[in-house]
Design a protein around this motif. Structure first.
Motif, PDB file in Angstrom:
ATOM      1  N   THR A   5       0.913  -1.329   0.151  1.00 17.46           N
ATOM      2  CA  THR A   5       0.112  -0.067  -0.049  1.00 17.46           C
ATOM      3  C   THR A   5       0.810   1.143   0.151  1.00 17.46           C
ATOM      4  O   THR A   5       1.819   1.438   0.896  1.00 17.46           O
ATOM      5  CB  THR A   5      -0.967  -0.094   1.146  1.00 17.46           C
ATOM      6  OG1 THR A   5      -1.736  -1.145   1.382  1.00 17.46           O
ATOM      7  CG2 THR A   5      -1.676   1.257   1.267  1.00 17.46           C
ATOM      8  N   LEU A   7       1.736   5.226   0.547  1.00 18.86           N
ATOM      9  CA  LEU A   7       1.086   6.364   1.389  1.00 18.86           C
ATOM     10  C   LEU A   7       1.980   7.823   1.024  1.00 18.86           C
ATOM     11  O   LEU A   7       3.223   7.750   1.174  1.00 18.86           O
ATOM     12  CB  LEU A   7       1.423   5.955   2.886  1.00 18.86           C
ATOM     13  CG  LEU A   7       0.997   7.030   3.920  1.00 18.86           C
ATOM     14  CD1 LEU A   7      -0.343   7.754   3.860  1.00 18.86           C
ATOM     15  CD2 LEU A   7       1.745   6.816   5.321  1.00 18.86           C
ATOM     16  N   CYS A  47      -3.321   3.319  -2.756  1.00 22.28           N
ATOM     17  CA  CYS A  47      -2.916   4.356  -2.318  1.00 22.28           C
ATOM     18  C   CYS A  47      -3.610   5.069  -1.198  1.00 22.28           C
ATOM     19  O   CYS A  47      -4.804   4.815  -1.508  1.00 22.28           O
ATOM     20  CB  CYS A  47      -2.442   5.605  -3.323  1.00 22.28           C
ATOM     21  SG  CYS A  47      -0.957   4.808  -4.075  1.00 22.28           S
ATOM     22  N   GLY A  83      -0.444   5.697   8.545  1.00 20.17           N
ATOM     23  CA  GLY A  83      -0.778   4.629   7.219  1.00 20.17           C
ATOM     24  C   GLY A  83      -0.728   3.157   7.794  1.00 20.17           C
ATOM     25  O   GLY A  83      -1.697   2.370   7.162  1.00 20.17           O
ATOM     26  N   LEU A  84      -0.113   2.798   8.639  1.00 21.17           N
ATOM     27  CA  LEU A  84      -0.030   1.499   9.313  1.00 21.17           C
ATOM     28  C   LEU A  84      -1.544   1.293  10.005  1.00 21.17           C
ATOM     29  O   LEU A  84      -1.761   0.031   9.735  1.00 21.17           O
ATOM     30  CB  LEU A  84       0.880   1.366  10.354  1.00 21.17           C
ATOM     31  CG  LEU A  84       2.670   1.218   9.628  1.00 21.17           C
ATOM     32  CD1 LEU A  84       3.462   1.067  11.006  1.00 21.17           C
ATOM     33  CD2 LEU A  84       2.742   0.171   8.872  1.00 21.17           C
ATOM     34  N   CYS A  87      -3.525   0.092   6.902  1.00 23.50           N
ATOM     35  CA  CYS A  87      -2.791  -0.534   5.547  1.00 23.50           C
ATOM     36  C   CYS A  87      -3.382  -2.136   6.021  1.00 23.50           C
ATOM     37  O   CYS A  87      -3.422  -2.748   6.847  1.00 23.50           O
ATOM     38  CB  CYS A  87      -1.462  -0.679   5.877  1.00 23.50           C
ATOM     39  SG  CYS A  87      -0.450  -1.516   4.796  1.00 23.50           S
ATOM     40  N   THR A  89      -2.541  -4.591   3.549  1.00 21.09           N
ATOM     41  CA  THR A  89      -1.639  -5.219   3.016  1.00 21.09           C
ATOM     42  C   THR A  89      -0.244  -5.543   3.641  1.00 21.09           C
ATOM     43  O   THR A  89       0.018  -5.088   4.771  1.00 21.09           O
ATOM     44  CB  THR A  89      -1.048  -4.653   1.513  1.00 21.09           C
ATOM     45  OG1 THR A  89      -0.415  -3.359   1.876  1.00 21.09           O
ATOM     46  CG2 THR A  89      -2.291  -4.409   0.678  1.00 21.09           C
ATOM     47  N   TRP A  91       2.809  -4.810   3.439  1.00 22.76           N
ATOM     48  CA  TRP A  91       3.886  -3.678   3.356  1.00 22.76           C
ATOM     49  C   TRP A  91       3.280  -2.347   3.052  1.00 22.76           C
ATOM     50  O   TRP A  91       2.309  -2.312   2.369  1.00 22.76           O
ATOM     51  CB  TRP A  91       4.616  -3.865   2.414  1.00 22.76           C
ATOM     52  CG  TRP A  91       5.621  -5.243   2.304  1.00 22.76           C
ATOM     53  CD1 TRP A  91       5.231  -6.593   1.975  1.00 22.76           C
ATOM     54  CD2 TRP A  91       6.821  -5.348   3.117  1.00 22.76           C
ATOM     55  NE1 TRP A  91       6.377  -7.276   2.354  1.00 22.76           N
ATOM     56  CE2 TRP A  91       7.390  -6.542   3.071  1.00 22.76           C
ATOM     57  CE3 TRP A  91       7.871  -4.477   3.710  1.00 22.76           C
ATOM     58  CZ2 TRP A  91       8.379  -7.027   3.380  1.00 22.76           C
ATOM     59  CZ3 TRP A  91       9.043  -4.922   4.020  1.00 22.76           C
ATOM     60  CH2 TRP A  91       9.363  -6.296   3.922  1.00 22.76           C
ATOM     61  N   LEU A  92       4.078  -1.300   3.744  1.00 22.36           N
ATOM     62  CA  LEU A  92       3.346   0.243   3.479  1.00 22.36           C
ATOM     63  C   LEU A  92       4.748   0.870   2.876  1.00 22.36           C
ATOM     64  O   LEU A  92       5.969   0.592   3.312  1.00 22.36           O
ATOM     65  CB  LEU A  92       3.131   0.507   4.747  1.00 22.36           C
ATOM     66  CG  LEU A  92       2.919   2.100   4.572  1.00 22.36           C
ATOM     67  CD1 LEU A  92       1.234   2.412   4.085  1.00 22.36           C
ATOM     68  CD2 LEU A  92       2.835   2.741   6.003  1.00 22.36           C
ATOM     69  N   THR A  94       6.028   4.571   2.051  1.00 23.94           N
ATOM     70  CA  THR A  94       5.971   5.930   2.121  1.00 23.94           C
ATOM     71  C   THR A  94       6.519   6.916   1.386  1.00 23.94           C
ATOM     72  O   THR A  94       7.892   6.390   1.071  1.00 23.94           O
ATOM     73  CB  THR A  94       5.922   6.432   3.701  1.00 23.94           C
ATOM     74  OG1 THR A  94       7.333   6.372   3.997  1.00 23.94           O
ATOM     75  CG2 THR A  94       5.244   5.429   4.801  1.00 23.94           C
ATOM     76  N   ALA A 148       3.927  -3.972   7.667  1.00 26.94           N
ATOM     77  CA  ALA A 148       2.811  -3.527   8.505  1.00 26.94           C
ATOM     78  C   ALA A 148       2.653  -4.155   9.745  1.00 26.94           C
ATOM     79  O   ALA A 148       2.211  -3.549  10.842  1.00 26.94           O
ATOM     80  CB  ALA A 148       1.339  -3.843   7.610  1.00 26.94           C
ATOM     81  N   ARG A 151       3.588  -2.238  13.298  1.00 28.03           N
ATOM     82  CA  ARG A 151       2.593  -1.078  13.990  1.00 28.03           C
ATOM     83  C   ARG A 151       2.712  -1.053  15.483  1.00 28.03           C
ATOM     84  O   ARG A 151       2.755  -0.030  16.206  1.00 28.03           O
ATOM     85  CB  ARG A 151       1.299  -1.202  13.702  1.00 28.03           C
ATOM     86  CG  ARG A 151       0.269  -0.222  14.076  1.00 28.03           C
ATOM     87  CD  ARG A 151      -1.081  -0.257  13.621  1.00 28.03           C
ATOM     88  NE  ARG A 151      -1.942   0.720  14.158  1.00 28.03           N
ATOM     89  CZ  ARG A 151      -3.074   0.462  14.931  1.00 28.03           C
ATOM     90  NH1 ARG A 151      -3.606  -0.903  14.818  1.00 28.03           N
ATOM     91  NH2 ARG A 151      -3.784   1.701  15.452  1.00 28.03           N
TER      92      ARG A 151
END
Length: 205
Positions: A5, A7, A47, A83-84, A87, A89, A91-92, A94, A148, A151
């Motif tokens: 995802t 961000l 996104c 974002g986390l 999220c 998925t 992975w994130l 940024t 992710a 977090r």
């Protein structure tokens, strides 16, 4: 790609821009944050945008918009945490709103390196010339691919008052990925902190 995802970080104060909402400043016909979003979107599965002002204007970009959960413009890690929280998925990825020329293969190269090194976090790193004319490598920690599952760790760190990306990231399995391939744009990680820097980037060819 679908495991990541994206961000766009647009939640800062814009202090060196006179306090304006930097992500909404025009760059080659689009707001800076929208330009970053369009550059990021083909690289990831979905996104979102992190912003703390003018949320309705960011929402017009067509992706979800989320403000910080931490108060008082707590910096990029507040954006990471935002974002986390949203999220879905593994992975994130940024990217900041003020660096509009970042690589079109950013996600691919960070993901490949993270997989090869079994890393939880991968930063971009780029060369820069110091005052003596020497080339040195500098991490670009806001260009960050992270799992992710980190977090809870970030929640603990920020709850204790931590705000430094490097300090938190280096406590995880973290690597720096050099963007030094032939054809890489030397301006790829140049950011616009002032009106003059934005003007210079806009006129770069």
């Amino acid at each position: 790609m679908d495991d990541i995802t994206g961000l766009v970080l647009a939640g800062g104060r814009g202090t060196r821009m006179g306090g304006v909402d930097k992500g909404l400043l025009p760059f080659r016909g689009l707001p800076l944050a929208q330009h970053a979003l369009q550059r990021l979107a083909p690289q990831v599965g979905s996104c979102m945008v992190n912003a703390n002002r003018h949320l309705e204007r960011y929402a017009a970009f067509g992706v979800p918009v989320y403000p910080d959960s931490l108060a008082d413009y707590a910096g990029p890690l507040a954006g990471f945490l935002c974002g986390l929280a949203h999220c879905s998925t593994p992975w994130l990825l940024t990217v900041p709103c003020d660096t509009p020329l970042f690589p079109h293969d950013l996600a691919q190269r960070l993901a490949r390196a993270a997989a090869a090194e079994n890393a939880e976090i991968a930063f971009a790193a780029a060369p820069e010339i110091d005052a003596q004319g020497h080339t040195r490598w500098r991490d670009q920690p806001v260009f960050c691919l992270l799992q992710a599952s980190l977090r809870p760790s970030l929640l603990r760190y920020t709850a204790e008052g931590g705000r430094k990306i490097d300090a938190w990231a280096r406590a995880q399995r973290c690597i720096s990925v050099a963007f030094d391939q032939p054809g890489d744009d030397a301006r790829a990680f140049a950011n616009a902190n002032t009106p003059q820097e934005l003007h210079a980037l806009e006129n770069a060819r």
